[in-house]
Design an enzyme around this catalytic site. Sequence first.
Site, PDB file in Angstrom:
ATOM      1  N   GLY A  11       0.774  -1.235   0.000  1.00  0.00           N
ATOM      2  CA  GLY A  11       0.000   0.000   0.000  1.00  0.00           C
ATOM      3  C   GLY A  11       0.803   1.281   0.000  1.00  0.00           C
ATOM      4  O   GLY A  11       0.230   2.369   0.016  1.00  0.00           O
ATOM      5  N   GLN A  12       2.130   1.175  -0.021  1.00  0.00           N
ATOM      6  CA  GLN A  12       2.956   2.394   0.013  1.00  0.00           C
ATOM      7  C   GLN A  12       2.782   3.189  -1.279  1.00  0.00           C
ATOM      8  O   GLN A  12       2.912   2.646  -2.373  1.00  0.00           O
ATOM      9  CB  GLN A  12       4.431   2.012   0.201  1.00  0.00           C
ATOM     10  CG  GLN A  12       5.356   3.201   0.399  1.00  0.00           C
ATOM     11  CD  GLN A  12       6.784   2.772   0.784  1.00  0.00           C
ATOM     12  OE1 GLN A  12       7.108   1.577   0.767  1.00  0.00           O
ATOM     13  NE2 GLN A  12       7.626   3.731   1.112  1.00  0.00           N
ATOM     14  N   THR A  13       2.454   4.481  -1.153  1.00  0.00           N
ATOM     15  CA  THR A  13       2.278   5.330  -2.338  1.00  0.00           C
ATOM     16  C   THR A  13       3.408   6.350  -2.500  1.00  0.00           C
ATOM     17  O   THR A  13       3.647   6.831  -3.600  1.00  0.00           O
ATOM     18  CB  THR A  13       0.941   6.108  -2.286  1.00  0.00           C
ATOM     19  OG1 THR A  13       0.916   6.919  -1.115  1.00  0.00           O
ATOM     20  CG2 THR A  13      -0.250   5.156  -2.280  1.00  0.00           C
ATOM     21  N   VAL A  14       4.081   6.686  -1.400  1.00  0.00           N
ATOM     22  CA  VAL A  14       5.226   7.603  -1.464  1.00  0.00           C
ATOM     23  C   VAL A  14       6.450   6.785  -1.060  1.00  0.00           C
ATOM     24  O   VAL A  14       6.540   6.311   0.076  1.00  0.00           O
ATOM     25  CB  VAL A  14       5.061   8.802  -0.515  1.00  0.00           C
ATOM     26  CG1 VAL A  14       6.297   9.692  -0.562  1.00  0.00           C
ATOM     27  CG2 VAL A  14       3.813   9.606  -0.859  1.00  0.00           C
TER      28      VAL A  14
ATOM     29  N   HIS B 131       7.990   6.610   5.759  1.00  0.00           N
ATOM     30  CA  HIS B 131       7.258   7.435   6.727  1.00  0.00           C
ATOM     31  C   HIS B 131       6.445   6.534   7.641  1.00  0.00           C
ATOM     32  O   HIS B 131       5.898   5.528   7.192  1.00  0.00           O
ATOM     33  CB  HIS B 131       6.334   8.438   6.030  1.00  0.00           C
ATOM     34  CG  HIS B 131       5.538   7.830   4.918  1.00  0.00           C
ATOM     35  ND1 HIS B 131       6.093   7.544   3.690  1.00  0.00           N
ATOM     36  CD2 HIS B 131       4.254   7.422   4.858  1.00  0.00           C
ATOM     37  CE1 HIS B 131       5.177   6.989   2.919  1.00  0.00           C
ATOM     38  NE2 HIS B 131       4.043   6.899   3.608  1.00  0.00           N
TER      39      HIS B 131
ATOM     40  N   HIS C  84       3.128   6.255   9.843  1.00  0.00           N
ATOM     41  CA  HIS C  84       1.826   6.860  10.108  1.00  0.00           C
ATOM     42  C   HIS C  84       1.542   6.762  11.607  1.00  0.00           C
ATOM     43  O   HIS C  84       1.580   5.674  12.186  1.00  0.00           O
ATOM     44  CB  HIS C  84       0.719   6.104   9.365  1.00  0.00           C
ATOM     45  CG  HIS C  84       0.764   6.217   7.876  1.00  0.00           C
ATOM     46  ND1 HIS C  84       0.032   7.139   7.173  1.00  0.00           N
ATOM     47  CD2 HIS C  84       1.462   5.513   6.944  1.00  0.00           C
ATOM     48  CE1 HIS C  84       0.263   6.999   5.875  1.00  0.00           C
ATOM     49  NE2 HIS C  84       1.127   6.010   5.708  1.00  0.00           N
TER      50      HIS C  84
HETATM   51  P1  AMP Z   1       1.637   5.836   2.009  1.00  0.00           P
HETATM   52  O1  AMP Z   1       0.456   5.472   1.158  1.00  0.00           O
HETATM   53  O2  AMP Z   1       1.836   4.949   3.198  1.00  0.00           O
HETATM   54  O3  AMP Z   1       2.867   5.962   1.167  1.00  0.00           O
HETATM   55  O4  AMP Z   1       1.281   7.244   2.632  1.00  0.00           O
HETATM   56  C1  AMP Z   1       1.482   8.457   1.985  1.00  0.00           C
HETATM   57  C2  AMP Z   1       0.820   9.484   2.868  1.00  0.00           C
HETATM   58  O5  AMP Z   1       1.394  10.746   2.585  1.00  0.00           O
HETATM   59  C3  AMP Z   1      -0.692   9.621   2.625  1.00  0.00           C
HETATM   60  O6  AMP Z   1      -1.373   9.463   3.880  1.00  0.00           O
HETATM   61  C4  AMP Z   1      -0.840  11.023   2.079  1.00  0.00           C
HETATM   62  O7  AMP Z   1      -2.019  11.661   2.505  1.00  0.00           O
HETATM   63  C5  AMP Z   1       0.392  11.717   2.619  1.00  0.00           C
HETATM   64  N1  AMP Z   1       0.887  12.824   1.827  1.00  0.00           N
HETATM   65  C6  AMP Z   1       1.161  12.831   0.506  1.00  0.00           C
HETATM   66  N2  AMP Z   1       1.676  14.023   0.111  1.00  0.00           N
HETATM   67  C7  AMP Z   1       1.737  14.786   1.230  1.00  0.00           C
HETATM   68  C8  AMP Z   1       2.163  16.121   1.494  1.00  0.00           C
HETATM   69  N3  AMP Z   1       2.637  16.910   0.525  1.00  0.00           N
HETATM   70  N4  AMP Z   1       2.063  16.582   2.765  1.00  0.00           N
HETATM   71  C9  AMP Z   1       1.573  15.796   3.754  1.00  0.00           C
HETATM   72  N5  AMP Z   1       1.171  14.515   3.568  1.00  0.00           N
HETATM   73  C10 AMP Z   1       1.238  14.027   2.330  1.00  0.00           C
END
Ligand code: AMP
Length: 131
Positions: free
Chosen positions: A90-93, A97, A99
């Site tokens: 599920g990682q999108t970034v 990080h 949560h």
């Molecule tokens: P994940 O899907 O675990 O990689 O989580 C990525 C998280 O980063 C999601 O909860 C997004 O809402 C959050 N996110 C993405 N871009 C930003 C941003 N510019 N500032 C703060 N949170 C962000």
Amino acid sequence: MGCIFCDLSVTKKDEIVLENEHFFSIYDDNPISEGHSLIIPKEHVDSFFKLSPEQVNNMYELLGKMKNAVDERFNPDGYNIGINEGRDAGQTVSHLHIHLIPRYRGDVENPTGGVRHIFPEKADYTKKSKK
Ligand code: AMP
Ligand code: ZN
């Protein structure tokens, strides 16, 4: 291509809540609960498992401090703490990080199982009949 979390220390400089040597914390842009925060390494790394012991210590310290800050501001009743490790999880970034997700009594009908809700039908194992 650039990394949005590498850029945050510039683009969201004023929104950084806390920081220490290797990590900073911000509130998530798309919070799933009030106070949903992210603990992020300053240096680009894609995986929790690539952190050095020193970085892990630093991360733990900032996680605790951010928890205290969220407690003070939002007074939640509990937390889910999690890392989506890899795209298939599920990682999108792809910049590590954690949560930090505050939970509030009654925010869902049945919270039993917590992080097990990634598979909703398997979340509440306490209801499974044991044969
Ligand atoms: P994940 O899907 O675990 O990689 O989580 C990525 C998280 O980063 C999601 O909860 C997004 O809402 C959050 N996110 C993405 N871009 C930003 C941003 N510019 N500032 C703060 N949170 C962000
Ligand atoms: Zn990055």
